[in-house]
Design a protein around this motif. Structure first.
Motif, mmCIF file in Angstrom:
data_model
loop_
_atom_site.group_PDB
_atom_site.id
_atom_site.type_symbol
_atom_site.label_atom_id
_atom_site.label_comp_id
_atom_site.label_asym_id
_atom_site.label_seq_id
_atom_site.Cartn_x
_atom_site.Cartn_y
_atom_site.Cartn_z
ATOM 1 N N GLU B 1 0.817 -1.124 0.008
ATOM 2 C CA GLU B 1 -0.015 -0.020 -0.113
ATOM 3 C C GLU B 1 0.849 1.235 0.008
ATOM 4 N N ILE B 2 0.517 2.148 -0.685
ATOM 5 C CA ILE B 2 1.265 3.393 -0.991
ATOM 6 C C ILE B 2 0.709 4.378 0.250
ATOM 7 N N VAL B 3 1.659 4.664 1.132
ATOM 8 C CA VAL B 3 1.249 5.414 2.384
ATOM 9 C C VAL B 3 1.547 7.094 1.910
ATOM 10 N N MET B 4 0.405 7.751 2.127
ATOM 11 C CA MET B 4 0.524 9.517 1.663
ATOM 12 C C MET B 4 0.614 10.123 2.901
ATOM 13 N N THR B 5 1.682 10.870 3.025
ATOM 14 C CA THR B 5 2.141 11.920 4.324
ATOM 15 C C THR B 5 1.957 13.369 3.984
ATOM 16 N N GLN B 6 1.187 14.026 4.805
ATOM 17 C CA GLN B 6 0.732 15.488 4.378
ATOM 18 C C GLN B 6 1.513 16.026 5.295
ATOM 19 N N SER B 7 2.029 17.469 5.131
ATOM 20 C CA SER B 7 2.472 18.364 6.180
ATOM 21 C C SER B 7 2.248 19.679 5.551
ATOM 22 N N PRO B 8 2.107 20.523 6.714
ATOM 23 C CA PRO B 8 2.269 20.387 8.055
ATOM 24 C C PRO B 8 0.526 19.731 8.494
ATOM 25 N N ALA B 9 0.422 19.690 9.900
ATOM 26 C CA ALA B 9 -1.080 19.049 10.036
ATOM 27 C C ALA B 9 -1.887 20.053 10.087
ATOM 28 N N SER B 26 4.838 7.283 -0.398
ATOM 29 C CA SER B 26 6.107 6.129 0.237
ATOM 30 C C SER B 26 6.763 5.508 -1.052
ATOM 31 N N GLN B 27 6.141 5.560 -2.128
ATOM 32 C CA GLN B 27 6.476 4.786 -3.474
ATOM 33 C C GLN B 27 6.690 6.008 -4.577
ATOM 34 N N ASN B 28 7.360 5.675 -5.444
ATOM 35 C CA ASN B 28 7.302 6.700 -6.844
ATOM 36 C C ASN B 28 6.071 6.488 -7.395
ATOM 37 N N LEU B 29 5.374 7.696 -7.631
ATOM 38 C CA LEU B 29 4.253 7.689 -8.572
ATOM 39 C C LEU B 29 4.582 8.127 -9.942
ATOM 40 N N GLU B 71 7.226 13.813 -4.421
ATOM 41 C CA GLU B 71 7.067 14.861 -3.535
ATOM 42 C C GLU B 71 5.929 15.748 -4.415
ATOM 43 N N PHE B 72 5.091 16.352 -3.816
ATOM 44 C CA PHE B 72 4.015 17.120 -4.387
ATOM 45 C C PHE B 72 3.613 18.129 -3.519
ATOM 46 N N THR B 73 3.221 19.111 -4.338
ATOM 47 C CA THR B 73 2.850 20.478 -3.642
ATOM 48 C C THR B 73 1.427 21.225 -4.026
ATOM 49 N N LEU B 74 0.824 21.632 -3.154
ATOM 50 C CA LEU B 74 -0.456 22.415 -3.561
ATOM 51 C C LEU B 74 0.037 23.963 -3.195
ATOM 52 N N THR B 75 -0.047 24.889 -3.968
ATOM 53 C CA THR B 75 -0.031 26.105 -3.585
ATOM 54 C C THR B 75 -1.190 27.003 -3.752
ATOM 55 N N ILE B 76 -1.643 27.765 -2.934
ATOM 56 C CA ILE B 76 -2.881 28.693 -2.918
ATOM 57 C C ILE B 76 -2.076 30.011 -2.787
ATOM 58 N N SER B 77 -2.132 30.789 -3.881
ATOM 59 C CA SER B 77 -1.601 32.211 -3.850
ATOM 60 C C SER B 77 -3.060 33.223 -3.322
ATOM 61 N N SER B 78 -2.608 34.072 -2.629
ATOM 62 C CA SER B 78 -3.698 35.151 -2.294
ATOM 63 C C SER B 78 -4.760 34.666 -1.686
ATOM 64 N N LEU B 79 -4.778 33.876 -0.553
ATOM 65 C CA LEU B 79 -5.787 33.384 0.195
ATOM 66 C C LEU B 79 -6.973 34.039 0.297
ATOM 67 N N GLN B 80 -8.255 33.497 -0.224
ATOM 68 C CA GLN B 80 -9.551 33.740 -0.104
ATOM 69 C C GLN B 80 -10.133 33.187 1.166
ATOM 70 N N SER B 81 -11.329 33.705 1.878
ATOM 71 C CA SER B 81 -12.109 33.214 2.607
ATOM 72 C C SER B 81 -12.573 31.722 2.520
ATOM 73 N N GLU B 82 -12.838 31.593 1.252
ATOM 74 C CA GLU B 82 -13.348 30.321 0.922
ATOM 75 C C GLU B 82 -12.198 29.169 0.817
ATOM 76 N N ASP B 83 -11.146 29.556 0.978
ATOM 77 C CA ASP B 83 -9.932 28.375 0.701
ATOM 78 C C ASP B 83 -9.627 28.050 2.191
ATOM 79 N N PHE B 84 -10.203 28.464 3.097
ATOM 80 C CA PHE B 84 -9.756 27.948 4.686
ATOM 81 C C PHE B 84 -10.548 26.762 4.766
#
Lengths: 122, 108
Positions: B1-9, B26-29, B71-84
């Motif tokens: 099973e591929i384990v996905m670890t997100q940071s920060p909590a 935990s494994q190469n996608l 290794e993957f990243t989600l970026t949200i620029s200029s945060l809006q109220s609906e992004d929380f």
């Protein structure tokens, strides 16, 4: 607009059974795979099961294998999850969700229902 | 099973600022079969990104995904109220499909 509406949830005793349904409208159900995903109270998402568009292949998470069975009726645009030998750890919100690839082998989920609650308790 | 670890909590960011969320497999996608979802209280999850970087229909371009392999990243620029909300990554490269444990993005 694509709609997925789950039903069939409720309170059941440990060892009992429930059958969830997901009624689908406004898309060609018979050409899309479907998933069930669950979320225990206050916890994260757990994928449960997937069925191909024609029902030819099914995949289940190890945590439910042998107890839960995913199925579909393309003539009625409906997805099912038969849940047997239920345990306390199965208590969760259960979501049905549409697969993101037409006739795919199980991918991301691009449309979700609002979910149905299953509580396993004596 | 591929384990996905997100940071920060939990990530606390002020409206208008940038948020960067991480997800490690935990494994190469190899095919980069990585999706991101967000979930607001009392609502179903919503797909944001598939294939590591493709925005879903209706998702604004201030939300972007990047990365490859493990290794993957989600970026949200200029945060809006609906992004929380709570954000989940998911791999669909191999069975079973697995999710990360989630990152809670909260208002600072």
């Amino acid at each position: 607009q694509v709609q997925l509406v789950e039903s069939g949830g409720g309170v059941v005793q440990p060892g009992g059974s429930l059958r969830l349904s997901c009624a689908v409208s406004d898309f060609n159900f018979r050409t899309w795979g479907m998933h069930w995903v669950r979320q225990a109270p206050g916890k994260g998402l757990e994928w449960v099961a997937f069925i191909r568009y024609d029902g030819s292949s099914k995949f289940h998470a190890d945590s439910v294998k042998g107890r839960f069975t995913i199925s579909r009726d393309n003539s009625k645009n409906t997805l099912f999850l038969q849940m047997d030998s239920l345990r306390g750890g199965d208590t969760a919100m259960y979501y049905c969700a549409k697969d993101g690839y037409i006739r795919g082998w199980g991918n991301y989920q691009d449309v979700w229902g609002n979910g149905v609650t299953v509580t396993v308790s004596s | 099973e591929i384990v996905m670890t997100q940071s920060p909590a939990t990530l606390s960011v002020s409206p208008g600022e940038r948020a960067t969320l991480s997800c490690r497999a935990s494994q190469n996608l190899r095919r980069n079969y990585l999706a991101w979802y967000h979930q607001k209280p009392g609502q179903a999850p919503r797909l944001l990104i598939s294939g590591a970087s493709s925005r879903a229909t209706g998702i604004p371009d201030r939300i972007s995904g990047s990365g490859s392999g493990t290794e993957f990243t989600l970026t949200i620029s200029s945060l809006q109220s609906e992004d929380f909300a709570v954000y989940y990554c998911q791999q669909y490269e191999d069975w079973p499909i697995t999710f990360g444990q989630g990152t809670r993005l909260e208002i600072k």
